[in-house]
Scaffold this motif. Structure first.
Motif, PDB file in Angstrom:
ATOM      1  N   ALA A 224     -21.510 -24.936  26.595  1.00 17.01           N
ATOM      2  CA  ALA A 224     -21.381 -25.045  28.050  1.00 17.01           C
ATOM      3  C   ALA A 224     -21.355 -26.501  28.492  1.00 17.01           C
ATOM      4  O   ALA A 224     -20.553 -26.893  29.346  1.00 17.01           O
ATOM      5  CB  ALA A 224     -22.530 -24.299  28.738  1.00 17.01           C
ATOM      6  N   CYS A 225     -22.224 -27.325  27.893  1.00 14.79           N
ATOM      7  CA  CYS A 225     -22.268 -28.745  28.264  1.00 14.79           C
ATOM      8  C   CYS A 225     -20.952 -29.447  27.948  1.00 14.79           C
ATOM      9  O   CYS A 225     -20.437 -30.220  28.760  1.00 14.79           O
ATOM     10  CB  CYS A 225     -23.417 -29.446  27.539  1.00 14.79           C
ATOM     11  N   TYR A 332     -24.857 -20.874  36.071  1.00 18.64           N
ATOM     12  CA  TYR A 332     -24.669 -20.446  34.687  1.00 18.64           C
ATOM     13  C   TYR A 332     -25.575 -21.242  33.752  1.00 18.64           C
ATOM     14  O   TYR A 332     -26.191 -20.684  32.836  1.00 18.64           O
ATOM     15  CB  TYR A 332     -23.201 -20.633  34.318  1.00 18.64           C
ATOM     16  N   MET A 333     -25.680 -22.540  33.974  1.00 22.92           N
ATOM     17  CA  MET A 333     -26.555 -23.367  33.152  1.00 22.92           C
ATOM     18  C   MET A 333     -28.018 -22.979  33.359  1.00 22.92           C
ATOM     19  O   MET A 333     -28.803 -22.919  32.409  1.00 22.92           O
ATOM     20  CB  MET A 333     -26.353 -24.846  33.481  1.00 22.92           C
ATOM     21  N   ALA A 346     -30.968 -30.749  35.791  1.00 21.88           N
ATOM     22  CA  ALA A 346     -30.739 -32.137  35.388  1.00 21.88           C
ATOM     23  C   ALA A 346     -29.700 -32.212  34.275  1.00 21.88           C
ATOM     24  O   ALA A 346     -28.846 -33.109  34.267  1.00 21.88           O
ATOM     25  CB  ALA A 346     -32.047 -32.776  34.943  1.00 21.88           C
ATOM     26  N   LEU A 347     -29.766 -31.277  33.323  1.00 24.72           N
ATOM     27  CA  LEU A 347     -28.790 -31.258  32.239  1.00 24.72           C
ATOM     28  C   LEU A 347     -27.385 -31.029  32.778  1.00 24.72           C
ATOM     29  O   LEU A 347     -26.428 -31.704  32.383  1.00 24.72           O
ATOM     30  CB  LEU A 347     -29.154 -30.168  31.221  1.00 24.72           C
ATOM     31  N   TYR A 348     -27.266 -30.081  33.710  1.00 22.82           N
ATOM     32  CA  TYR A 348     -25.963 -29.834  34.335  1.00 22.82           C
ATOM     33  C   TYR A 348     -25.479 -31.076  35.089  1.00 22.82           C
ATOM     34  O   TYR A 348     -24.318 -31.481  34.973  1.00 22.82           O
ATOM     35  CB  TYR A 348     -26.064 -28.652  35.297  1.00 22.82           C
ATOM     36  N   TRP A 387     -11.537 -24.472  28.931  1.00 22.37           N
ATOM     37  CA  TRP A 387     -11.269 -23.026  28.866  1.00 22.37           C
ATOM     38  C   TRP A 387     -11.575 -22.495  27.471  1.00 22.37           C
ATOM     39  O   TRP A 387     -12.221 -21.447  27.314  1.00 22.37           O
ATOM     40  CB  TRP A 387      -9.813 -22.773  29.246  1.00 22.37           C
ATOM     41  N   LEU A 388     -11.129 -23.198  26.437  1.00 22.12           N
ATOM     42  CA  LEU A 388     -11.364 -22.759  25.061  1.00 22.12           C
ATOM     43  C   LEU A 388     -12.853 -22.749  24.727  1.00 22.12           C
ATOM     44  O   LEU A 388     -13.343 -21.845  24.048  1.00 22.12           O
ATOM     45  CB  LEU A 388     -10.610 -23.672  24.089  1.00 22.12           C
ATOM     46  N   LEU A 389     -13.572 -23.759  25.198  1.00 18.83           N
ATOM     47  CA  LEU A 389     -15.009 -23.802  24.942  1.00 18.83           C
ATOM     48  C   LEU A 389     -15.736 -22.658  25.627  1.00 18.83           C
ATOM     49  O   LEU A 389     -16.662 -22.056  25.062  1.00 18.83           O
ATOM     50  CB  LEU A 389     -15.577 -25.146  25.405  1.00 18.83           C
ATOM     51  N   LEU A 390     -15.328 -22.336  26.852  1.00 19.38           N
ATOM     52  CA  LEU A 390     -15.975 -21.251  27.576  1.00 19.38           C
ATOM     53  C   LEU A 390     -15.705 -19.895  26.932  1.00 19.38           C
ATOM     54  O   LEU A 390     -16.517 -18.972  27.063  1.00 19.38           O
ATOM     55  CB  LEU A 390     -15.507 -21.239  29.037  1.00 19.38           C
TER      56      LEU A 390
END
Length: 425
Positions: A224-225, A332-333, A346-348, A387-390
């Motif tokens: 996600a990151c 989502y995060m 914070a990460l997002y 898109w591919l990562l998701l």
């Protein structure tokens, strides 16, 4: 009066203190948006930075924001009340923008602004972490819809802010611009003092903070990151180089550039408001996938554009892409780390900061060597990568999300969840 009552009723169904959060987030948005578009002009015309010095200045400030917001996000979950974090961050933002009034020497300004604005970067994610934490404490509150609707007010601020900044710059010059920004963050400080509830931190008292980036041991969070970094790198390049593309490649006027920015921000508001309902019915990951498709279509359209009006027509795709990324992406995060909303937000936020840093460096290189139009080819590739990562990402089922929220409402289960977060499990 009737409008106020209806708005208050709506806010109470969303979150306790919803109106306070709306006001604080809107002021933060206006404070950022009246200044950020003109920082490069200030650096070049007042501090006399070269293009390379400006790039280093923005990059170092971005690194400061990532480090500070990560540290403060962990503290807000385990050791320090979010109210105190917000107070420190708002005060540092006010001081940081005030520094631009008195420091016009490159190296001192770089050092002081990196420290103060880095610490100040946490006020925005902490407001949303506080909202998410509030939603988890109130039965029947849709956390996704609440945070999405709050994010729409930040978009509204970006409709107002650049126009207000342009007026202040013409009338009061840079001194008026930075003074107004400092006053806006001072107002946020006052709101937090008087209206934000002080709560004990969400984590276990006396426990060790989560180790830096320990949450990145989860492959789904890493995926996600990386997807978000790709999204925000492309978005940053578009934001930085779209004005130059419109004026130099498409021969449009400065007024067209302003219209493009305002139209995109204005379209985001109704889209964001509708996303909370859609995310319940469709799910967050499918919406994020659709957003990446819209982003790729927008960048391809921009690469092919020949007339300024075509950029205006493409803003519906751009607004959909940004609205989904910034509203559903944050929620989502947070679903990955329901026991540590501060660290999750914070990460997002840091994926945004990292994307802006990469976007400024990569976009500048492409624009210098190949031209402004080819910047959009790289943006298209980044949207496809996101898109591919998701596709490999985790899809949270409605039952799973409800179970997570139920766990948070149970002291024993919540303690176990937070202990797992502390241990990095």
């Amino acid at each position: 009066m009737s409008f106020r009552l209806r708005f208050g009723s709506l806010g109470s169904r969303l979150l306790p203190g919803y109106g306070t959060l709306v006001l604080a987030i809107t002021l933060v948005g206006i404070g950022v948006s009246i200044t950020r578009p003109y920082l490069s002009l200030f650096g070049a015309n007042v501090v006399h930075m070269s293009a390379a010095e400006l790039g280093v200045f923005m990059c170092v400030n971005g690194v400061g924001g990532i480090l500070a917001s990560t540290w403060l996000g962990r503290l807000s979950d385990l050791r320090v009340a979010k109210k105190f974090i917000m107070l420190v961050s708002a005060a540092c933002s006010a001081l940081g923008y005030g520094v631009f009034l008195v420091l016009h020497s490159y190296l001192p300004l770089l050092i002081v602004s990196t420290v103060l604005l880095g610490l100040g970067s946490s006020v925005f994610p902490q407001l949303f972490a506080y909202a998410r934490e509030t939603a988890s404490r109130v039965p029947g509150v849709d956390a996704t819809f609440a945070t999405s609707s709050l994010r729409s007010f930040f978009s509204l601020a970006w409709v107002i802010g650049p126009l207000l900044g342009s007026y202040l710059l013409q009338v009061c010059h840079f001194s008026g611009l930075f003074a107004a920004t400092a006053l806006l963050f001072a107002a946020v400080f006052a709101i937090v003092v008087w209206r934000i509830e002080r709560r004990p931190p969400a984590g276990i008292q006396g426990s060790r903070p989560i180790k830096s980036f320990a949450m990145l041991r989860d492959g789904h969070i890493v995926t996600a990151c990386l997807s978000y970094v790709a999204v925000y790198t492309a978005s940053s390049m578009n934001g930085l180089y779209m004005p130059l593309f419109v004026t130099k490649e498409l021969h449009g006027s400065d007024r067209v550039v302003g219209s493009v920015v305002a139209l995109s921000a204005g379209l985001e508001i109704p889209i964001i408001l509708g996303l909370g309902v859609l995310s319940v019915r469709i799910g967050k990951r499918p919406l994020l996938l659709f957003g990446s498709v819209c982003g790729a279509m927008y960048y391809v359209g921009a690469w092919l554009a020949q007339k300024p009006w075509e950029m205006l027509a493409l803003q519906l795709l751009c607004a959909t892409f940004i609205a989904i990324s910034v509203s559903i992406g944050m929620s989502y995060m947070q679903d990955f780390m329901p026991g540590t909303p501060g660290a999750a937000t914070a990460l997002y936020s840091n994926t945004n900061n990292l994307g802006q840093m990469l976007g400024s460096l990569l976009g500048g290189a492409i624009a210098q060597w190949a031209g402004y139009r080819d910047v959009y080819l790289l943006c298209t590739a980044l949207a496809a990568i996101s898109w591919l990562l998701l596709l490999r990402g985790k899809r949270f089922k409605a039952e799973e999300t409800k179970a997570l929220h139920a766990a948070l409402s149970s002291p024993d289960a919540a303690t176990q969840q937070r202990q797992r977060a502390v241990n990095g499990d």
